[in-house]
Scaffold this motif. Sequence first.
Motif, PDB file in Angstrom:
ATOM      1  N   ASP A 226       0.810  -1.217   0.000  1.00 40.61           N
ATOM      2  CA  ASP A 226       0.000   0.000   0.000  1.00 40.61           C
ATOM      3  C   ASP A 226       0.850   1.277   0.000  1.00 40.61           C
ATOM      4  OD1 ASP A 226      -1.672  -2.159   0.580  1.00 40.61           O
ATOM      5  OD2 ASP A 226      -3.001  -0.966   1.837  1.00 40.61           O
ATOM      6  N   ALA A 227       1.874   1.353   0.838  1.00 41.79           N
ATOM      7  CA  ALA A 227       2.691   2.569   0.933  1.00 41.79           C
ATOM      8  C   ALA A 227       3.412   2.846  -0.389  1.00 41.79           C
ATOM      9  CB  ALA A 227       3.699   2.452   2.074  1.00 41.79           C
ATOM     10  N   PHE A 228       3.895   1.799  -1.048  1.00 39.29           N
ATOM     11  CA  PHE A 228       4.539   1.954  -2.355  1.00 39.29           C
ATOM     12  C   PHE A 228       3.550   2.520  -3.368  1.00 39.29           C
ATOM     13  CE2 PHE A 228       5.186  -0.023  -6.567  1.00 39.29           C
ATOM     14  CZ  PHE A 228       6.395   0.551  -6.915  1.00 39.29           C
ATOM     15  N   TRP A 229       2.345   1.954  -3.414  1.00 36.87           N
ATOM     16  CA  TRP A 229       1.344   2.411  -4.369  1.00 36.87           C
ATOM     17  C   TRP A 229       0.942   3.859  -4.089  1.00 36.87           C
ATOM     18  CZ3 TRP A 229      -1.653  -2.633  -3.138  1.00 36.87           C
ATOM     19  CH2 TRP A 229      -1.077  -3.711  -3.831  1.00 36.87           C
ATOM     20  N   ILE A 230       0.811   4.223  -2.830  1.00 33.12           N
ATOM     21  CA  ILE A 230       0.457   5.598  -2.477  1.00 33.12           C
ATOM     22  C   ILE A 230       1.555   6.559  -2.931  1.00 33.12           C
ATOM     23  CG2 ILE A 230       0.140   7.163  -0.506  1.00 33.12           C
ATOM     24  CD1 ILE A 230      -1.392   4.763   0.841  1.00 33.12           C
ATOM     25  N   ARG A 231       2.814   6.179  -2.741  1.00 32.57           N
ATOM     26  CA  ARG A 231       3.924   7.030  -3.214  1.00 32.57           C
ATOM     27  C   ARG A 231       3.893   7.203  -4.729  1.00 32.57           C
ATOM     28  NH1 ARG A 231       6.805   3.992   0.567  1.00 32.57           N
ATOM     29  NH2 ARG A 231       7.818   2.767  -1.074  1.00 32.57           N
ATOM     30  N   ARG A 232       3.349   6.229  -5.431  1.00 37.68           N
ATOM     31  CA  ARG A 232       3.230   6.316  -6.888  1.00 37.68           C
ATOM     32  C   ARG A 232       2.027   7.156  -7.302  1.00 37.68           C
ATOM     33  NH1 ARG A 232       7.281   4.874 -10.387  1.00 37.68           N
ATOM     34  NH2 ARG A 232       5.626   5.296 -11.869  1.00 37.68           N
ATOM     35  N   GLY A 233       1.221   7.619  -6.357  1.00 41.98           N
ATOM     36  CA  GLY A 233       0.073   8.459  -6.670  1.00 41.98           C
ATOM     37  C   GLY A 233      -1.245   7.723  -6.764  1.00 41.98           C
ATOM     38  N   TYR A 234      -1.269   6.450  -6.382  1.00 44.28           N
ATOM     39  CA  TYR A 234      -2.497   5.659  -6.447  1.00 44.28           C
ATOM     40  C   TYR A 234      -3.204   5.695  -5.097  1.00 44.28           C
ATOM     41  CZ  TYR A 234      -0.784   3.997 -10.887  1.00 44.28           C
ATOM     42  OH  TYR A 234      -0.348   3.965 -12.181  1.00 44.28           O
ATOM     43  N   ALA A 235      -4.511   5.493  -5.140  1.00 47.90           N
ATOM     44  CA  ALA A 235      -5.309   5.429  -3.916  1.00 47.90           C
ATOM     45  C   ALA A 235      -6.409   4.401  -4.113  1.00 47.90           C
ATOM     46  CB  ALA A 235      -5.927   6.791  -3.599  1.00 47.90           C
ATOM     47  N   PRO A 236      -6.790   3.702  -3.032  1.00 45.15           N
ATOM     48  CA  PRO A 236      -7.911   2.764  -3.165  1.00 45.15           C
ATOM     49  C   PRO A 236      -9.196   3.542  -3.440  1.00 45.15           C
ATOM     50  CG  PRO A 236      -7.199   2.926  -0.878  1.00 45.15           C
ATOM     51  CD  PRO A 236      -6.246   3.745  -1.690  1.00 45.15           C
ATOM     52  N   ILE A 237     -10.069   2.975  -4.268  1.00 46.67           N
ATOM     53  CA  ILE A 237     -11.335   3.623  -4.593  1.00 46.67           C
ATOM     54  C   ILE A 237     -12.401   3.009  -3.700  1.00 46.67           C
ATOM     55  CG2 ILE A 237     -12.903   4.265  -6.446  1.00 46.67           C
ATOM     56  CD1 ILE A 237     -10.747   3.172  -8.400  1.00 46.67           C
ATOM     57  N   ASP A 238     -12.965   3.817  -2.840  1.00 44.42           N
ATOM     58  CA  ASP A 238     -13.957   3.343  -1.882  1.00 44.42           C
ATOM     59  C   ASP A 238     -15.113   2.646  -2.594  1.00 44.42           C
ATOM     60  OD1 ASP A 238     -14.997   3.048   0.735  1.00 44.42           O
ATOM     61  OD2 ASP A 238     -16.348   4.737   0.393  1.00 44.42           O
ATOM     62  N   GLY A 239     -15.391   1.415  -2.197  1.00 49.68           N
ATOM     63  CA  GLY A 239     -16.514   0.672  -2.746  1.00 49.68           C
ATOM     64  C   GLY A 239     -16.255  -0.011  -4.082  1.00 49.68           C
ATOM     65  N   PHE A 240     -15.079   0.186  -4.659  1.00 47.79           N
ATOM     66  CA  PHE A 240     -14.771  -0.443  -5.940  1.00 47.79           C
ATOM     67  C   PHE A 240     -14.056  -1.763  -5.674  1.00 47.79           C
ATOM     68  CE2 PHE A 240     -16.213   3.329  -7.620  1.00 47.79           C
ATOM     69  CZ  PHE A 240     -16.030   3.465  -8.991  1.00 47.79           C
ATOM     70  N   VAL A 241     -14.851  -2.816  -5.553  1.00 45.92           N
ATOM     71  CA  VAL A 241     -14.336  -4.151  -5.267  1.00 45.92           C
ATOM     72  C   VAL A 241     -14.945  -5.097  -6.287  1.00 45.92           C
ATOM     73  CG1 VAL A 241     -14.265  -6.026  -3.564  1.00 45.92           C
ATOM     74  CG2 VAL A 241     -14.067  -3.649  -2.807  1.00 45.92           C
ATOM     75  N   THR A 242     -14.133  -5.965  -6.827  1.00 45.52           N
ATOM     76  CA  THR A 242     -14.621  -7.008  -7.713  1.00 45.52           C
ATOM     77  C   THR A 242     -14.268  -8.354  -7.107  1.00 45.52           C
ATOM     78  OG1 THR A 242     -14.738  -7.728 -10.024  1.00 45.52           O
ATOM     79  CG2 THR A 242     -12.544  -7.164  -9.189  1.00 45.52           C
ATOM     80  N   GLN A 243     -14.764  -9.406  -7.698  1.00 43.44           N
ATOM     81  CA  GLN A 243     -14.488 -10.769  -7.238  1.00 43.44           C
ATOM     82  C   GLN A 243     -13.781 -11.512  -8.365  1.00 43.44           C
ATOM     83  OE1 GLN A 243     -15.532 -12.143  -4.140  1.00 43.44           O
ATOM     84  NE2 GLN A 243     -16.184 -10.092  -3.583  1.00 43.44           N
ATOM     85  N   LEU A 244     -12.705 -12.168  -8.035  1.00 46.75           N
ATOM     86  CA  LEU A 244     -11.972 -12.955  -9.024  1.00 46.75           C
ATOM     87  C   LEU A 244     -11.723 -14.337  -8.438  1.00 46.75           C
ATOM     88  CD1 LEU A 244     -10.596 -12.917 -11.806  1.00 46.75           C
ATOM     89  CD2 LEU A 244      -8.496 -12.245 -10.649  1.00 46.75           C
ATOM     90  N   GLY A 245     -11.945 -15.360  -9.245  1.00 45.16           N
ATOM     91  CA  GLY A 245     -11.776 -16.716  -8.767  1.00 45.16           C
ATOM     92  C   GLY A 245     -10.443 -17.318  -9.160  1.00 45.16           C
ATOM     93  N   TRP A 246      -9.812 -17.979  -8.206  1.00 46.10           N
ATOM     94  CA  TRP A 246      -8.657 -18.820  -8.489  1.00 46.10           C
ATOM     95  C   TRP A 246      -8.563 -19.862  -7.387  1.00 46.10           C
ATOM     96  CZ3 TRP A 246      -7.658 -13.713  -6.899  1.00 46.10           C
ATOM     97  CH2 TRP A 246      -6.977 -13.563  -5.683  1.00 46.10           C
ATOM     98  N   LYS A 247      -7.824 -20.916  -7.687  1.00 48.36           N
ATOM     99  CA  LYS A 247      -7.608 -21.984  -6.719  1.00 48.36           C
ATOM    100  C   LYS A 247      -6.351 -21.645  -5.932  1.00 48.36           C
ATOM    101  CE  LYS A 247      -6.913 -26.989  -6.551  1.00 48.36           C
ATOM    102  NZ  LYS A 247      -5.476 -27.169  -6.328  1.00 48.36           N
ATOM    103  N   GLU A 248      -6.499 -21.579  -4.626  1.00 48.37           N
ATOM    104  CA  GLU A 248      -5.319 -21.320  -3.818  1.00 48.37           C
ATOM    105  C   GLU A 248      -4.863 -22.625  -3.173  1.00 48.37           C
ATOM    106  OE1 GLU A 248      -6.385 -19.553   0.473  1.00 48.37           O
ATOM    107  OE2 GLU A 248      -7.034 -18.255  -1.164  1.00 48.37           O
ATOM    108  N   HIS A 249      -3.631 -22.623  -2.729  1.00 50.03           N
ATOM    109  CA  HIS A 249      -3.081 -23.818  -2.095  1.00 50.03           C
ATOM    110  C   HIS A 249      -3.977 -24.233  -0.935  1.00 50.03           C
ATOM    111  CE1 HIS A 249       0.577 -23.996  -4.446  1.00 50.03           C
ATOM    112  NE2 HIS A 249       0.610 -22.686  -4.376  1.00 50.03           N
ATOM    113  N   GLY A 250      -4.314 -25.529  -0.895  1.00 53.47           N
ATOM    114  CA  GLY A 250      -5.186 -26.045   0.148  1.00 53.47           C
ATOM    115  C   GLY A 250      -6.640 -26.115  -0.251  1.00 53.47           C
ATOM    116  N   GLU A 251      -7.016 -25.515  -1.385  1.00 57.19           N
ATOM    117  CA  GLU A 251      -8.400 -25.581  -1.855  1.00 57.19           C
ATOM    118  C   GLU A 251      -8.551 -26.709  -2.869  1.00 57.19           C
ATOM    119  OE1 GLU A 251     -10.263 -21.121  -1.655  1.00 57.19           O
ATOM    120  OE2 GLU A 251      -9.140 -21.623  -3.453  1.00 57.19           O
ATOM    121  N   ALA A 252      -9.716 -27.351  -2.864  1.00 60.49           N
ATOM    122  CA  ALA A 252      -9.993 -28.405  -3.837  1.00 60.49           C
ATOM    123  C   ALA A 252     -10.359 -27.817  -5.193  1.00 60.49           C
ATOM    124  CB  ALA A 252     -11.128 -29.296  -3.333  1.00 60.49           C
TER     125      ALA A 252
END
Length: 195
Positions: free
Chosen positions: A155-181
């Motif tokens: 987060d601190a690196f991205w903020i120094r680059r001029g980026y900021a999180p956009i409130d309420g802008f969340v998406t869902q992405l699917g992937w299999k993580e270690h330990g998941e079937a």
Amino acid sequence: MSVAVRPLTGAELHAALDDLAALRIAVFAAYPYLYDGDAAYEADYLKAFVAAPDAVLVAAFAGARIVGAATASPMAAQKAEFRAPFEQRGIDTTRLFYFGESVLLPEYRGQGVGHAFFDHREAQAARAGATGATFAAVIRPDDHPARPSGYVPLDAFWIRRGYAPIDGFVTQLGWKEHGEAEESLKPMQYWMRRL
């Protein structure tokens, strides 16, 4: 060893796709993504990404070896689930550039490669006429059982680059993580910067 960072084009780009797929699998296996990668999926993903108009793939080289990579292409070329938070709010995705992964092997971090990745992608976005750049980062709770001791988010690196999180802008992405079937959806927070 010093690292050279440059965009890949043409035959060089296509020749590197298998190496880049393996790199994504290796780096994203770690927290916070915990990705249980699949080489066939990765190869298809990268081919589709670089086929988008104005896409760029930036590689970091230690000698002849690719040790890191970053991608970017117009948001309008991304999957519907990536565009949805913007389009649902009437934001023109044809004016946005989406920054995909930024992956770098741990032993090459701390040499300015991350900044070089952003520099190249922001320059490509500007050349393509984009007025903003955005990316999505996985959201994990602070008490996640796989979170390593001493983990520091970017987060601190991205903020120094001029980026900021956009409130309420969340998406869902699917992937299999270690330990998941099988794959499951993970929340992804958008960050953005005006260019």
